[in-house]
Design a protein around this motif. Sequence first.
Motif, PDB file in Angstrom:
ATOM      1  N   GLY A   1      34.358  16.698  44.683  1.00 40.45           N
ATOM      2  CA  GLY A   1      34.389  16.153  43.331  1.00 40.45           C
ATOM      3  C   GLY A   1      35.645  16.577  42.607  1.00 40.45           C
ATOM      4  N   THR A   2      35.451  17.192  41.437  1.00 38.46           N
ATOM      5  CA  THR A   2      36.624  17.645  40.695  1.00 38.46           C
ATOM      6  C   THR A   2      37.119  18.979  41.215  1.00 38.46           C
ATOM      7  OG1 THR A   2      35.161  18.707  39.114  1.00 38.46           O
ATOM      8  CG2 THR A   2      35.904  16.483  38.587  1.00 38.46           C
ATOM      9  N   PHE A   3      36.352  19.587  42.107  1.00 32.06           N
ATOM     10  CA  PHE A   3      36.739  20.874  42.684  1.00 32.06           C
ATOM     11  C   PHE A   3      37.680  20.600  43.848  1.00 32.06           C
ATOM     12  CE2 PHE A   3      36.246  24.599  45.293  1.00 32.06           C
ATOM     13  CZ  PHE A   3      36.096  25.625  44.397  1.00 32.06           C
ATOM     14  N   GLN A   4      38.965  20.525  43.540  1.00 38.33           N
ATOM     15  CA  GLN A   4      39.948  20.175  44.560  1.00 38.33           C
ATOM     16  C   GLN A   4      40.815  21.384  44.846  1.00 38.33           C
ATOM     17  OE1 GLN A   4      40.753  17.318  46.189  1.00 38.33           O
ATOM     18  NE2 GLN A   4      39.180  16.002  45.329  1.00 38.33           N
ATOM     19  N   ALA A   5      40.865  21.774  46.096  1.00 36.99           N
ATOM     20  CA  ALA A   5      41.787  22.837  46.473  1.00 36.99           C
ATOM     21  C   ALA A   5      42.645  22.322  47.614  1.00 36.99           C
ATOM     22  CB  ALA A   5      41.034  24.090  46.894  1.00 36.99           C
ATOM     23  N   ASP A   6      43.948  22.428  47.416  1.00 36.21           N
ATOM     24  CA  ASP A   6      44.856  21.950  48.460  1.00 36.21           C
ATOM     25  C   ASP A   6      45.350  23.112  49.295  1.00 36.21           C
ATOM     26  OD1 ASP A   6      44.639  19.399  47.652  1.00 36.21           O
ATOM     27  OD2 ASP A   6      46.427  19.433  46.386  1.00 36.21           O
ATOM     28  N   MET A   7      45.557  22.825  50.579  1.00 35.35           N
ATOM     29  CA  MET A   7      46.290  23.773  51.402  1.00 35.35           C
ATOM     30  C   MET A   7      47.755  23.466  51.124  1.00 35.35           C
ATOM     31  SD  MET A   7      45.999  26.260  53.483  1.00 35.35           S
ATOM     32  CE  MET A   7      44.496  26.382  54.428  1.00 35.35           C
ATOM     33  N   ALA A   8      48.248  24.023  50.036  1.00 29.02           N
ATOM     34  CA  ALA A   8      49.592  23.666  49.592  1.00 29.02           C
ATOM     35  C   ALA A   8      50.368  24.935  49.275  1.00 29.02           C
ATOM     36  CB  ALA A   8      49.521  22.784  48.349  1.00 29.02           C
ATOM     37  N   PHE A   9      51.653  24.853  49.529  1.00 29.66           N
ATOM     38  CA  PHE A   9      52.497  26.032  49.337  1.00 29.66           C
ATOM     39  C   PHE A   9      53.526  25.778  48.264  1.00 29.66           C
ATOM     40  CE2 PHE A   9      51.462  25.863  53.946  1.00 29.66           C
ATOM     41  CZ  PHE A   9      50.432  26.770  53.872  1.00 29.66           C
ATOM     42  N   GLN A  10      53.915  26.853  47.618  1.00 29.25           N
ATOM     43  CA  GLN A  10      54.937  26.777  46.587  1.00 29.25           C
ATOM     44  C   GLN A  10      55.926  27.891  46.865  1.00 29.25           C
ATOM     45  OE1 GLN A  10      53.583  26.799  42.526  1.00 29.25           O
ATOM     46  NE2 GLN A  10      55.242  28.174  41.959  1.00 29.25           N
ATOM     47  N   LEU A  11      57.166  27.510  47.044  1.00 31.27           N
ATOM     48  CA  LEU A  11      58.197  28.519  47.319  1.00 31.27           C
ATOM     49  C   LEU A  11      59.189  28.468  46.164  1.00 31.27           C
ATOM     50  CD1 LEU A  11      59.323  30.558  49.414  1.00 31.27           C
ATOM     51  CD2 LEU A  11      60.755  28.725  50.259  1.00 31.27           C
ATOM     52  N   ASP A  12      59.023  29.423  45.240  1.00 31.18           N
ATOM     53  CA  ASP A  12      60.031  29.515  44.186  1.00 31.18           C
ATOM     54  C   ASP A  12      60.728  30.863  44.324  1.00 31.18           C
ATOM     55  OD1 ASP A  12      58.133  31.255  43.363  1.00 31.18           O
ATOM     56  OD2 ASP A  12      57.469  30.080  41.641  1.00 31.18           O
TER      57      ASP A  12
END
Lengths: 272, 99, 630
Positions: C73-84
Amino acid sequence: MSANLAAYTTSTGEAFQFWVLGTVAVVGALSTILMRKAVHSALSLAGTMIVLAVFYLANGAYFLGIVQIVVYTGAIMMLFLFVVMLVGVTAADSLKETIKGQRWWAAACGLGFGILLAAGIGNASLTEFAGLGAANSANGGNVEGLAALIFTKYVFAFEITGALLITAAVGAMVLTHRERTERARTQRELSEQRVREGTHVPPLPAPGVYARHNAVDVAGLLPDGTPAELTVMGTLRKRGQIRDVSREALSDLKALEQRSAERLGREEEASR
Amino acid sequence: MNPVNYLYLAALLFTIGAAGVLIRRNAIVVFMCVELMLNACNLAFVTFSRMHGNLDGQIIAFFTMVVAAAEVVVGLAIIVSVFRARHSASVDDASLMKL
Amino acid sequence: MENLIALLIGAPLLGAAVLLLGGRRLDRTGHWLGTLLAAASFVIALVLFVDMLGKGAEDRALHQTLFTWIPVGTFQADMAFQLDQLSMTFVLLITGVGTLIHVYSIGYMEHDERRRRFFGYLNLFVAAMLLLVLADNYLLLYFGWEGVGLASYLLIGFWQHKPSAATAAKKAFIVNRVGDMGLSIAIMLMFTTFGTFAFGRVLEASDQASEGKLTAIGLMLLLAACGKSAQVPLQSWLGDAMEGPTPVSALIHAATMVTAGVYLIVRSADIFNAAPDAQLVVTVVGAVTLLFGAIVGCAKDDIKKALAGSTMSQIGYMILAAGLGPIGYVFAIMHLVTHGFFKAGLFLGAGSVMHGMNDEVDMRKYGGLRKYMPVTFVTFGLGYLAIIGFPGLSGFFSKDKIIEAAFAKGGTEGWILGAVTLLGAAITAYYMTRVMLMTFFGEKRWQPDAEGHEPHPHESPKSMVIPMILLAVGSVGGGAVFEFSGFVEWLEPVTGFEHGHAPISAAAVTAATVAVMVIGVGLAYLQYGRGPVPVVAPRGSLLTRAARRDLLQDDFNHAVFVTGGTHLTRSLVYVDHSLVDGVVNGTAAAVGGLSGRLRKLQNGYARTYAVSMFGGTAVLIAATLLMRAV
């Protein structure tokens, strides 16, 4: 008669008949539930049913009136009597209540129910009676009218009733049928067993053989005057329904001797 | 006399039959009382038939009779087999369901 | 470029999988494979770093979404990375120091038959730590957070045949769990407040939420940081965690994992900026831990535990700096990195000493080792100079900045915090000098062990020495590099930066820092440098004895949580038996009693049932009539 049925009030004859036979019906119903012996109940009920048959006839239901007599009174009530006979015709029920409060509750419920029912009938607008004259004569008679309805409008119900009757017949057979769990012993085997046991080799004596009384529930008397229980059939023996007539027989004998003595005495006196 | 008296009679007979069911212990008599109630109903049906001027009430009464016949056959068979098993036709003796 | 991010984590993860699942046939080559994959990760990190340097400051952040991890539903978790820039700093530290420690472990664990497994765990740790710093949402961060917890548990208890190691692992795990609970509550609060837990959206929306909620989230995040970074009150596990192999202590419990709490706070900068109360608590926790760790470090005779106290204290500095807000975030990270170098170097040095001393950890049985292991002495010495803030070395720059920022907090708080940081610096100088003197100077004090083996102190093999040298180089030069290469500008786009205005001049702060350092060193020299060090520890003052027992933290925990928990459990059991069961059983008894009475209605007589039926019919008719009448 059918012309009268259309009226709001019945003829005086029918009213007379109602009050007389209605009383009979209520008395019959009351005695059905109050008689201690089932046979009496059954007979009272049969009376009520015959009265009802007359009422059917009076109401223009000629077919039902006849069927009531033939089927209900004739067949069903006889079936009741038959079962009463099977179960024990002599046993009289005690009318003493064993369940605490049952009678009071029954009375309260019955009274309340009857009053409410009467109130309902009185409350309903039942002043207009169409009468059955037109309906009965439409198909040329009451029976024809019923037949026309049964075989058209109610034909499925009729068929299903047929199935119900067959099921009931089969059900009754199944319920009352008893499977023999062992082979019946032949006469030869029975006699062989008697010989082997050696207790009573000859066949049992028939009742009343040695007696002066030939009823089945009276034991025969042995030469010494004591009753021989073996002469009474096993069922009665187990039920304890052996009638002891030995004393009676002795008093009879005494009376006989007295009478003969009297006669002899008279003869003696005469000879003197 | 108003024919509605037949209905009062039917109600009276029905109540008597019901009371009989409640107070009698002999299963056969209880059964008879049930038959009495059925007959009271039949009388009401026949009276209604007359009241409405059609034969449908009589048809229902007729079916009641047939069903009553079937019921009697089965019921009496049950009474007989109960009697054979327990040597009693009292409905109070068939109370094994209580604790 | 961003596709390389997954590889960054993938390489050590692959190593962990292969090493842990590969079985005995990898026993001879496993350590090389593990090291190689850690190094591969470092190379990828370097490539990404160079690429990042080539871009403008605002375009440096990279994103990579692999797949939707939890689509509910609205509970969305991505296997996503952020490199800053922030993640990059950590990635370089983790992979760089991690690779060096892999190399070191080849020599250190040479005689351990479970070396392959050790490298598998190390790789697992590196992968989890990278996941932690690369995640682009809090839930994935939590995943990495738990992953490093697991790796930490496995590695502390690596020598599980020792009951002390097994217990220490369990202790670390359980204490960490308290903090993890805080993190999970924080994430739940975020989800209910913002409807998401992606960094970008949470932090952007953080000024819209009420301050109360932000304070709650901030405090929960702080609890998480306390657990992972061994801050008061969840600090008790770190000392015992030294039961693990020394490379583990260097990598996990000094350089990287324990700094995850600092990362978490700096990453959630926007939340803390909007919740000043939470920030204040953060600084207080940092200040208390700073002194706590330093005092404990003064009293320990176990070289690793002394260093553990020091780690606690230094992370206290970082947390304090992170609590100062935009004036401190950058310096917290800067100190974190320099600390990563010198503390890892110090631990490796300690490991090297233990390696040469038959795994003896009691400093009172060392002494005069500089003659026997000169390289270790020099590298350890450089790390020592760095940590006490010797001018020009890395610790000097980063710690000086933090002290300055503490003063710049302003008001009474600023003075108090500044004083605490200065006091901490003095104590740091004292206990590190103590370690240095007891280990490398004075007369030799070692004796044959119980089996009569005389220790033969010797220099460690090359695989151990080279990482130590490299880390020493980092300890020496790191601070200057950061100071003069624009570390502040590098991190500013992520963490934000404000120049603090200290009530006293920067030069005065620097002078004070150097002065307290000299005082600390001098005190330690007076106490340990001039005369022989007793082999058996003297009884010491009340404070010393308390500090030896970790300032009674375990006794406190035992008294409050263990005993309290036992009593609570007992009373709960009592309540359960009497009240809960009483209610349940009472209800059952009541129902039973009622049923027993109702049962009398069910007397088995058909006629009674018929009465009720008949009565029911009567009631029905009455109702019908009544309805008609109405």
